[in-house]
Design an enzyme around this catalytic site. Structure first.
Site, PDB file in Angstrom:
ATOM      1  N   ASP A 102      -0.548   0.262  -5.302  1.00 51.65           N
ATOM      2  CA  ASP A 102      -1.628   0.958  -4.607  1.00 51.65           C
ATOM      3  C   ASP A 102      -2.933   0.686  -5.332  1.00 51.65           C
ATOM      4  O   ASP A 102      -2.958   0.555  -6.562  1.00 51.65           O
ATOM      5  CB  ASP A 102      -1.376   2.464  -4.521  1.00 51.65           C
ATOM      6  CG  ASP A 102      -2.154   3.093  -3.371  1.00 51.65           C
ATOM      7  OD1 ASP A 102      -1.641   3.089  -2.242  1.00 51.65           O
ATOM      8  OD2 ASP A 102      -3.286   3.553  -3.599  1.00 51.65           O
ATOM      9  N   CYS A 136      -0.686   3.739  11.381  1.00 51.99           N
ATOM     10  CA  CYS A 136      -0.533   4.977  12.154  1.00 51.99           C
ATOM     11  C   CYS A 136      -1.725   5.090  13.099  1.00 51.99           C
ATOM     12  O   CYS A 136      -2.368   6.131  13.221  1.00 51.99           O
ATOM     13  CB  CYS A 136      -0.397   6.198  11.253  1.00 51.99           C
ATOM     14  SG  CYS A 136      -1.579   6.267   9.918  1.00 51.99           S
ATOM     15  N   CYS A 151       0.880  -1.177   0.000  1.00 53.82           N
ATOM     16  CA  CYS A 151       0.000   0.000   0.000  1.00 53.82           C
ATOM     17  C   CYS A 151       0.913   1.222   0.000  1.00 53.82           C
ATOM     18  O   CYS A 151       1.153   1.829   1.044  1.00 53.82           O
ATOM     19  CB  CYS A 151      -0.913  -0.001   1.216  1.00 53.82           C
ATOM     20  SG  CYS A 151      -1.788  -1.566   1.479  1.00 53.82           S
ATOM     21  N   ALA A 152       1.455   1.566  -1.169  1.00 56.91           N
ATOM     22  CA  ALA A 152       2.636   2.425  -1.224  1.00 56.91           C
ATOM     23  C   ALA A 152       2.361   3.926  -1.259  1.00 56.91           C
ATOM     24  O   ALA A 152       3.160   4.711  -0.773  1.00 56.91           O
ATOM     25  CB  ALA A 152       3.481   2.037  -2.440  1.00 56.91           C
ATOM     26  N   ALA A 153       1.250   4.367  -1.877  1.00 62.17           N
ATOM     27  CA  ALA A 153       1.028   5.807  -2.038  1.00 62.17           C
ATOM     28  C   ALA A 153       0.894   6.488  -0.678  1.00 62.17           C
ATOM     29  O   ALA A 153       0.379   5.876   0.264  1.00 62.17           O
ATOM     30  CB  ALA A 153      -0.225   6.040  -2.881  1.00 62.17           C
ATOM     31  N   PRO A 154       1.377   7.745  -0.537  1.00 60.16           N
ATOM     32  CA  PRO A 154       1.940   8.618  -1.561  1.00 60.16           C
ATOM     33  C   PRO A 154       3.405   8.355  -1.901  1.00 60.16           C
ATOM     34  O   PRO A 154       3.917   8.936  -2.842  1.00 60.16           O
ATOM     35  CB  PRO A 154       1.782  10.012  -0.958  1.00 60.16           C
ATOM     36  CG  PRO A 154       1.834   9.786   0.516  1.00 60.16           C
ATOM     37  CD  PRO A 154       1.201   8.440   0.754  1.00 60.16           C
ATOM     38  N   GLY A 155       4.139   7.534  -1.130  1.00 64.03           N
ATOM     39  CA  GLY A 155       5.450   7.095  -1.603  1.00 64.03           C
ATOM     40  C   GLY A 155       6.660   7.473  -0.788  1.00 64.03           C
ATOM     41  O   GLY A 155       7.781   7.223  -1.222  1.00 64.03           O
ATOM     42  N   ASP A 166      -5.601  -4.233  -6.066  1.00 64.00           N
ATOM     43  CA  ASP A 166      -6.104  -4.367  -4.705  1.00 64.00           C
ATOM     44  C   ASP A 166      -5.096  -5.225  -3.942  1.00 64.00           C
ATOM     45  O   ASP A 166      -4.830  -6.362  -4.318  1.00 64.00           O
ATOM     46  CB  ASP A 166      -7.485  -5.037  -4.736  1.00 64.00           C
ATOM     47  CG  ASP A 166      -8.065  -5.248  -3.345  1.00 64.00           C
ATOM     48  OD1 ASP A 166      -7.385  -4.917  -2.345  1.00 64.00           O
ATOM     49  OD2 ASP A 166      -9.206  -5.747  -3.247  1.00 64.00           O
TER      50      ASP A 166
END
Length: 618
Positions: free
Chosen positions: A36, A142, A5-9, A63
């Site tokens: 993403d 988070c 789940c990489a974005a925003p990077g 997904d």
């Protein structure tokens, strides 16, 4: 490395930096696949990753909970790709960000975690399935809610049946203040009711509240899980946000991957990929207990033939297009295919000759984004990513990969090569280039980066001599630091340039140019500062004139005339101010200095997309 789940990077950028820890290696053996689910956020991810100019990054759009198994070619046979490292930074309620994110205070409810728990568990499960034996997966959120954290990890450990274990990372990052993971917690309903066990959940709520949300009651199981090895970072300990981290190590294949191939063949659509090979390719482990029958072998062969028949021809041609819409629903922009240059492509010979490329140059890794017409840009990927692209184009939606190394230049053909070097890929290309290199001093670099098209006479005498021996066209400008001059910049710089009849210029994107200038201690915003100083001087002059006027005139009677006169003077001065025009000239020059920066944002659609679509994407 897989970033699920990489974005925003920002974390992806750290992974790429770790991959390129040794800058002397242009093509590290590893690579990063950044995924993403949100198509628009994927382009944000491309923008972040592009700043690092790596040939070892691929951005895909799937997904994460059903990201397909990828295949690679190993010595002529297909094998499932398992990842050595996986970052699983799942979507979460974000309650750990309340110090910086005001929305959390307005929108947070107990429902957030209850709704996300299932998705988080599915993503983490898919991650460990694709992890290689002995590999590490970092699960993070988070959030400080145990339902999103320890509950997910406990459920994953329980159903892994010993295949996974929590790593003890207490000795790592010794300066980081952290708290251990917790083993006891309660679940709160929307109406504020607390629940301690699954049996307490009302029957009408059992679809929203799941058994995996509750802590493990069996003390022996709980002790074996070592949940205290999880990391909880609390905001008040070191002035941060709240964060949760768990490091999982895979010791053996997951128990559900030990089933016979027949079961997987019946349900290939479950994860968007045939999982037959996942059972027996997990780092070469022997995990199938029974041999499949002859009929099953025949069935699997037929399925494989059907799957490969449509794509065999395109793979031979080196074309990696987007997956067909029948197999996968495509959202967002339709991507151009990735077309690798064939070995005998006549396009490459003049490039190789013009730049005296080393015989070891991996020309097989060059690709374009168009199948027909003139090839405008040439991109480059590492051989490992080439392997991934060629073997998975039908099941994977690739948003972006590779870095631009050459760009077509209409004026270049008359000088012997139609393609000029691109700054984006110069650090990757430089080790292979043996001609058209000019070594410059630090003063020359400053001139190249601050002036649009400086005459040769402005450069040092050594540079002028070297330029005379080289024909017009694209060149490499190299700065090597002098250890005897510690006050000068102490890191090497490689720039793309163009040598004209009487001038020498650099083709460097604006953001990169400003970065180099700051490193060299050059005042980047000097024009802006001059403008501010002139404005303050104007105000002082106005005040001085006002004081003189008040001495010789009745203030009450003449106040209106004085103010009107001052406004006229200020307006006249500002309209004819040489400082303002010079600032505009500097700005225009800086924009004019940067023709390649328009192409530097992302090469996702430079070949055949219409202008409107490419503007939206940028």
């Amino acid at each position: 490395v897989l970033d699920m789940c990489a974005a925003p990077g920002s974390k992806t950028a750290q992974l790429i930096e770790m991959l390129h820890a040794d800058m002397n290696v242009p093509f590290p053996k590893g690579f990063v696949i950044a995924n993403d689910v949100d198509n628009k956020r994927c382009y944000l991810l491309v923008h972040q990753a592009k700043r690092l100019n790596s040939p070892c990054i691929m951005v895909v759009n799937h997904d994460a909970s059903s990201i397909p198994n990828l295949q690679i070619d190993v010595d002529g046979r297909k094998e499932v790709l398992f990842y050595d490292r996986i970052l699983c930074d799942v979507p979460c309620s974000g309650d750990g960000t309340m110090r910086k994110n005001i929305d959390v205070w307005k929108k947070w409810t107990t429902q957030n975690s209850l709704q996300l728990h299932g998705l988080q568990l599915r993503i983490a499960t898919r991650g460990v399935e694709q992890l290689a034996e002995g590999g590490r997966m970092v699960y993070s959120t988070c959030s400080l809610n145990p339902i999103e954290n320890e509950a997910v990890i406990a459920s994953l450990l329980e159903k892994s049946q010993g295949a996974l274990e929590l790593a003890d990372v207490s000795s790592e990052l010794p300066g980081l203040k952290r708290m251990p993971g917790i083993t006891k917690w309660k679940v709160m309903l929307k109406d504020g009711q607390w629940l301690e066990e699954w049996k307490d959940v009302p029957s009408n709520r059992q679809t929203q509240i799941r058994p995996t949300m509750f802590p493990v009651k069996d003390e022996e199981k709980l002790k074996a899980m070592n949940l205290e090895r999880c990391l909880r970072i609390l905001p008040h300990h070191q002035n941060t946000g709240g964060f949760f981290v768990a490091v999982l190590i895979k010791k053996s294949p997951m128990p559900w991957n030990k089933r016979q191939p027949k079961v997987h063949q019946k349900l290939p659509q479950r994860t968007g990929d045939i999982e037959v090979t996942a059972a027996n390719s997990d780092s070469g482990s022997e995990c199938i207990t029974e041999e499949p029958t002859l009929a099953e072998n025949e069935e699997s062969k037929k399925m494989q033939e059907l799957q490969n028949s449509d794509t065999e021809q395109s793979k031979k041609e080196g074309v990696c297009g987007p997956p067909p819409s029948k197999k996968m629903k495509l959202f967002g922009f339709k991507e151009d295919p990735f077309v690798f240059l064939p070995e005998d492509d006549p396009l490459f010979l003049p490039i190789q000759k013009f730049y005296a490329l080393d015989p070891s140059f991996p020309k097989m890794n060059l690709l374009t984004r168009t199948q027909e017409g003139k090839k405008r840009q040439l991109y480059m990927v590492s051989k490992e990513l080439r392997n991934v692209l060629l073997n998975n184009s039908e099941k994977m939606k690739v948003i972006n990969t590779g870095i631009k190394v050459w760009s077509r230049n209409s004026d270049g053909e008359q000088f012997g090569c139609a393609f000029r070097l691109a700054q984006e890929g110069i650090y990757t290309l430089y080790p292979f280039i043996h001609a058209r290199i000019i070594n410059v001093c630090i003063e020359d670099v400053k001139i190249l980066l601050t002036q649009e098209n400086p005459f040769l006479s402005k450069f040092s005498s050594e540079t002028q001599k070297k330029v005379k021996d080289i024909a017009m066209g694209s060149i490499v400008l190299k700065y090597d630091p002098d250890p005897e001059k510690p006050d000068d910049l102490q890191c090497p710089i490689v720039l793309c340039g163009w040598q004209g009849k009487t001038s020498l210029r650099a083709f460097v994107p604006k953001n990169e140019r400003l970065h180099y200038l700051r490193m060299m201690g050059v005042e980047v915003f000097k024009a802006k500062r001059k403008e501010e100083e002139s404005e303050s001087k104007t105000e002082e002059e106005v005040q001085h004139r006002l004081a003189q006027t008040e001495e010789g005139m009745d203030v009450e009677d003449k106040e209106h005339d004085v103010v009107t006169k001052m406004e006229a003077e200020i307006g006249e001065e500002s309209s004819h101010s040489p400082v303002e025009s010079s600032a505009m000239e500097v700005e225009n020059k800086s924009e004019g200095l940067d023709p390649p920066s328009k192409n530097a944002n992302s090469h996702v659609s430079q070949e055949s997309k219409d202008t409107d679509t490419s503007n939206v994407k940028d």
